[in-house]
Design a protein around this motif. Structure first.
Motif, PDB file in Angstrom:
ATOM      1  N   LEU A 192      18.286 -41.703  36.030  1.00  0.00           N
ATOM      2  CA  LEU A 192      17.389 -42.519  36.915  1.00  0.00           C
ATOM      3  C   LEU A 192      16.660 -43.458  36.462  1.00  0.00           C
ATOM      4  N   VAL A 193      16.289 -43.235  35.395  1.00  0.00           N
ATOM      5  CA  VAL A 193      14.991 -44.387  35.198  1.00  0.00           C
ATOM      6  C   VAL A 193      15.787 -46.071  34.871  1.00  0.00           C
ATOM      7  N   LEU A 194      16.503 -45.363  33.743  1.00  0.00           N
ATOM      8  CA  LEU A 194      17.984 -46.430  33.218  1.00  0.00           C
ATOM      9  C   LEU A 194      18.733 -47.095  33.869  1.00  0.00           C
ATOM     10  N   GLY A 195      19.180 -46.652  34.883  1.00  0.00           N
ATOM     11  CA  GLY A 195      20.921 -46.820  35.883  1.00  0.00           C
ATOM     12  C   GLY A 195      22.060 -47.058  34.614  1.00  0.00           C
ATOM     13  N   PRO A 196      22.988 -47.377  35.354  1.00  0.00           N
ATOM     14  CA  PRO A 196      24.742 -46.672  35.156  1.00  0.00           C
ATOM     15  C   PRO A 196      24.640 -47.164  34.121  1.00  0.00           C
ATOM     16  N   THR A 197      24.075 -48.374  33.459  1.00  0.00           N
ATOM     17  CA  THR A 197      24.176 -48.696  31.805  1.00  0.00           C
ATOM     18  C   THR A 197      23.417 -47.766  30.725  1.00  0.00           C
ATOM     19  N   MET A 198      22.751 -46.807  30.400  1.00  0.00           N
ATOM     20  CA  MET A 198      22.366 -46.207  30.237  1.00  0.00           C
ATOM     21  C   MET A 198      21.899 -46.828  28.700  1.00  0.00           C
ATOM     22  N   VAL A 199      20.968 -47.932  28.834  1.00  0.00           N
ATOM     23  CA  VAL A 199      20.381 -48.583  28.051  1.00  0.00           C
ATOM     24  C   VAL A 199      19.200 -49.169  27.656  1.00  0.00           C
ATOM     25  N   TYR A 200      18.688 -48.684  26.563  1.00  0.00           N
ATOM     26  CA  TYR A 200      16.838 -48.188  26.250  1.00  0.00           C
ATOM     27  C   TYR A 200      16.645 -49.245  25.848  1.00  0.00           C
ATOM     28  N   SER A 201      16.377 -50.854  25.751  1.00  0.00           N
ATOM     29  CA  SER A 201      16.420 -51.775  25.070  1.00  0.00           C
ATOM     30  C   SER A 201      16.182 -52.967  25.912  1.00  0.00           C
ATOM     31  N   CYS A 202      14.770 -53.670  25.113  1.00  0.00           N
ATOM     32  CA  CYS A 202      15.175 -54.810  26.867  1.00  0.00           C
ATOM     33  C   CYS A 202      15.971 -55.233  27.312  1.00  0.00           C
ATOM     34  N   ALA A 203      16.356 -56.107  28.431  1.00  0.00           N
ATOM     35  CA  ALA A 203      17.728 -56.136  28.769  1.00  0.00           C
ATOM     36  C   ALA A 203      17.372 -57.608  28.755  1.00  0.00           C
ATOM     37  N   VAL A 204      18.338 -58.603  28.738  1.00  0.00           N
ATOM     38  CA  VAL A 204      18.433 -60.425  28.705  1.00  0.00           C
ATOM     39  C   VAL A 204      18.232 -60.073  30.132  1.00  0.00           C
ATOM     40  N   TRP A 205      17.424 -61.571  30.933  1.00  0.00           N
ATOM     41  CA  TRP A 205      17.988 -61.523  32.175  1.00  0.00           C
ATOM     42  C   TRP A 205      17.926 -63.500  32.507  1.00  0.00           C
ATOM     43  N   LYS A 217      15.298 -62.622  39.209  1.00  0.00           N
ATOM     44  CA  LYS A 217      16.342 -61.775  40.563  1.00  0.00           C
ATOM     45  C   LYS A 217      17.200 -61.090  40.534  1.00  0.00           C
ATOM     46  N   THR A 218      17.751 -61.424  39.000  1.00  0.00           N
ATOM     47  CA  THR A 218      19.092 -60.800  37.976  1.00  0.00           C
ATOM     48  C   THR A 218      18.865 -59.235  37.474  1.00  0.00           C
ATOM     49  N   GLY A 219      19.195 -58.911  38.581  1.00  0.00           N
ATOM     50  CA  GLY A 219      19.214 -56.932  38.430  1.00  0.00           C
ATOM     51  C   GLY A 219      19.872 -57.046  37.529  1.00  0.00           C
ATOM     52  N   LEU A 220      19.020 -55.566  36.816  1.00  0.00           N
ATOM     53  CA  LEU A 220      18.574 -54.702  35.847  1.00  0.00           C
ATOM     54  C   LEU A 220      19.962 -54.443  35.152  1.00  0.00           C
ATOM     55  N   ASP A 221      21.028 -53.789  36.077  1.00  0.00           N
ATOM     56  CA  ASP A 221      22.073 -53.279  35.209  1.00  0.00           C
ATOM     57  C   ASP A 221      22.776 -54.572  34.804  1.00  0.00           C
ATOM     58  N   ALA A 222      22.969 -56.096  35.560  1.00  0.00           N
ATOM     59  CA  ALA A 222      23.989 -57.026  35.383  1.00  0.00           C
ATOM     60  C   ALA A 222      22.656 -57.986  33.777  1.00  0.00           C
ATOM     61  N   ALA A 223      21.936 -58.011  33.650  1.00  0.00           N
ATOM     62  CA  ALA A 223      20.524 -57.243  32.965  1.00  0.00           C
ATOM     63  C   ALA A 223      21.239 -57.522  31.298  1.00  0.00           C
ATOM     64  N   ALA A 239       8.948 -57.425  29.727  1.00  0.00           N
ATOM     65  CA  ALA A 239       8.153 -57.439  30.794  1.00  0.00           C
ATOM     66  C   ALA A 239       9.103 -57.002  32.423  1.00  0.00           C
ATOM     67  N   LEU A 240      10.216 -57.831  32.113  1.00  0.00           N
ATOM     68  CA  LEU A 240      10.563 -57.801  33.562  1.00  0.00           C
ATOM     69  C   LEU A 240      11.809 -56.028  33.297  1.00  0.00           C
ATOM     70  N   THR A 241      12.291 -56.423  32.427  1.00  0.00           N
ATOM     71  CA  THR A 241      13.163 -54.653  32.059  1.00  0.00           C
ATOM     72  C   THR A 241      12.063 -53.615  32.349  1.00  0.00           C
ATOM     73  N   LEU A 242      11.085 -53.403  31.855  1.00  0.00           N
ATOM     74  CA  LEU A 242       9.573 -52.697  31.978  1.00  0.00           C
ATOM     75  C   LEU A 242       9.229 -52.382  33.217  1.00  0.00           C
ATOM     76  N   ARG A 243       9.461 -53.512  34.053  1.00  0.00           N
ATOM     77  CA  ARG A 243       8.603 -53.309  36.096  1.00  0.00           C
ATOM     78  C   ARG A 243      10.359 -52.501  36.258  1.00  0.00           C
ATOM     79  N   ALA A 244      11.395 -53.216  35.918  1.00  0.00           N
ATOM     80  CA  ALA A 244      12.440 -52.653  36.364  1.00  0.00           C
ATOM     81  C   ALA A 244      13.013 -51.209  36.319  1.00  0.00           C
ATOM     82  N   TRP A 245      12.511 -50.503  35.629  1.00  0.00           N
ATOM     83  CA  TRP A 245      12.430 -49.318  34.953  1.00  0.00           C
ATOM     84  C   TRP A 245      11.460 -48.566  35.311  1.00  0.00           C
ATOM     85  N   VAL A 246      10.253 -48.888  36.192  1.00  0.00           N
ATOM     86  CA  VAL A 246       8.932 -48.571  36.655  1.00  0.00           C
ATOM     87  C   VAL A 246       9.328 -48.315  38.008  1.00  0.00           C
ATOM     88  N   ASN A 247       9.710 -49.669  38.679  1.00  0.00           N
ATOM     89  CA  ASN A 247      10.240 -49.113  39.882  1.00  0.00           C
ATOM     90  C   ASN A 247      11.253 -48.253  40.661  1.00  0.00           C
TER      91      ASN A 247
END
Length: 426
Positions: free
Chosen positions: A161-174, A178-184, A359-367
């Motif tokens: 629910l928090v991480l999305g379908p990628t199930m990656v629990y670490s910093c994404a690369v944006w 505007k990049t979506g979390l899953d793509a990042a 920071a962007l990754t964490l805000r996306a998880w909180v959202n």
């Protein structure tokens, strides 16, 4: 005759004392309906006398955190606004406790508690507080396994629910905001694989493999032969199911195993993403030396880890993060990490800072958590959902303010072919 202060005004003064600031920068509403503070400030609600009792017994980050997890303290509206205002006034980060109270401040806090009739025995901590991981030698294999279990052995659907379908629990690369979390997250997985120069048939050890996302990416996109290790039984179970569903059990081996127990090298490459924070400062040389020994000459190690900027985390067991999120976790500076890796005989090829990305990754998880709050409560319980909301929002602000950083350090075991003249992973 002096006008008697309202409950909210007394609470505001008590909380300011606990935080070590002259005045509380939020609007406070007390359990009796009284209000104190600027009308345009973010609102904090003290729902119960029990909240103040917790703070009397643990006057600092831990008492405040317990009251929030228990629902006795809440925030109306923007949690970031409240944390930002308090953090700026008190200069706090997620692992920094308010200053210790002086004797005079403690007496003042007790007087307020007596006036408001909240004195009594210490309330039991919320059930989400760490249990059973504080026995035995720090960073022993058994204690590390218990600490990992506390945080990672939750319902898989809660993490999804928090991480999305990628199930990656670490910093994404944006690429940008505007990049979506899953793509990042997909971009981060690919960046790691390219930095490690993976190729068909290359043997990769993924230390702290989580739910197997990087292992799957390396096998599917780069043809690597992967061993993924984790101390979480639940993570390993889901990772193995994902490997089976992808038809890759002959190329991806997921194990419940401590990094110190891996003895079937050599590997062409090693990834360690979000795992070094659990190793402990005292054992970092052991960690770096063992991983070096598992590499072929010329093999690469990518160490991706959170770091403090200009400070190193203490071993204070009474911070919110230590009690509710990452028991026994320790952060070290980037300089110390690089020094340990070089001390193990590894050559530094590249260092990349990703602070803004986290920071962007964490805000996306909180959202995602807030958008599916009722489901998160159903899956993990109200207290667990509140733990995650608080720690991720506070961490996002700490990355934004520069109190925390996160870095990918790429190193190579000497020998073999020299590194390329250009950075082919960019």
């Amino acid at each position: 005759m002096t006008e008697r202060k309202s409950v909210a005004e007394q609470l505001a003064a008590a909380l300011a004392t606990v935080l070590g600031i002259p005045e509380l920068p939020v609007r406070l509403r007390a359990w009796d309906g009284s209000v104190w503070g600027p009308g345009d400030a973010p609102v904090v609600v003290i729902r119960s006398r029990r909240a103040l009792r917790r703070i009397v017994w643990a006057p600092g980050q831990l008492g405040l955190g317990r009251a929030y997890v228990a629902g006795e303290i809440d925030v109306e509206g923007d949690l970031y606004a409240v944390l930002g205002a308090v953090g700026e006034a008190a200069r706090l980060g997620p692992d920094r406790s308010p200053p210790r109270l002086s004797r005079a401040d403690r007496l003042a806090l007790l007087r307020t508690a007596a006036t408001l009739r909240v004195l009594g025995p210490a309330p039991a901590p919320p059930p989400e507080e760490v249990r059973g991981t504080r026995h035995g030698l720090r960073h022993s294999r058994r204690r590390d396994a218990a600490a990992v279990s506390h945080h990672y052995d939750l319902d898989d659907d809660f993490y999804r629910l928090v991480l999305g379908p990628t199930m990656v629990y670490s910093c994404a690369v944006w690429d940008d905001e505007k990049t979506g979390l899953d793509a990042a997250q997909e971009a981060k997985l690919d960046l790691v694989c390219r930095k490690l120069a993976l190729r068909p048939g290359a043997r990769l050890l993924d230390v702290g493999c989580g739910w197997g996302s990087l292992a799957l990416h390396a096998a599917q996109r780069y043809g690597a032969e992967v061993v993924g290790i984790t101390l979480s039984v639940r993570q390993a179970a889901l990772a193995r199911r994902r490997v089976a569903e992808a038809g890759l059990p002959d190329r991806v081996d997921i194990r419940v195993q401590d990094y110190r127990e891996v003895d079937d090298g050599p590997f062409d490459a090693i990834s360690s993403v979000g795992m070094a924070e659990h190793v402990g400062r005292a054992l970092l040389p052991t960690y770096a030396g063992h991983l070096r020994d598992l590499l072929v000459p010329g093999g690469r190690l990518l160490n991706h880890a959170i770091a403090g900027h200009g400070w190193t985390a203490t071993r204070d067991p009474d911070t919110f993060i230590s009690r509710y999120v990452f028991p026994d976790g320790e952060l070290v500076s980037l300089a110390e990490t690089v020094g340990v890796l070089e001390g193990a005989g590894l050559e530094v090829l590249d260092v990349e800072a990703l602070r803004r990305h986290y920071a962007l990754t964490l805000r996306a998880w909180v959202n995602r958590l807030e958008e599916s709050w009722d489901e998160a409560v159903r899956l993990g319980g109200a207290g667990r959902a509140r733990v995650w909301r608080l720690y991720m929002a506070a961490s996002a602000l700490s990355f934004e303010m520069g109190a925390l950083g996160v870095n990918q350090v790429l190193v190579q075991r000497p020998g073999g072919a020299p590194p390329p003249l250009r950075r082919d992973w960019v």
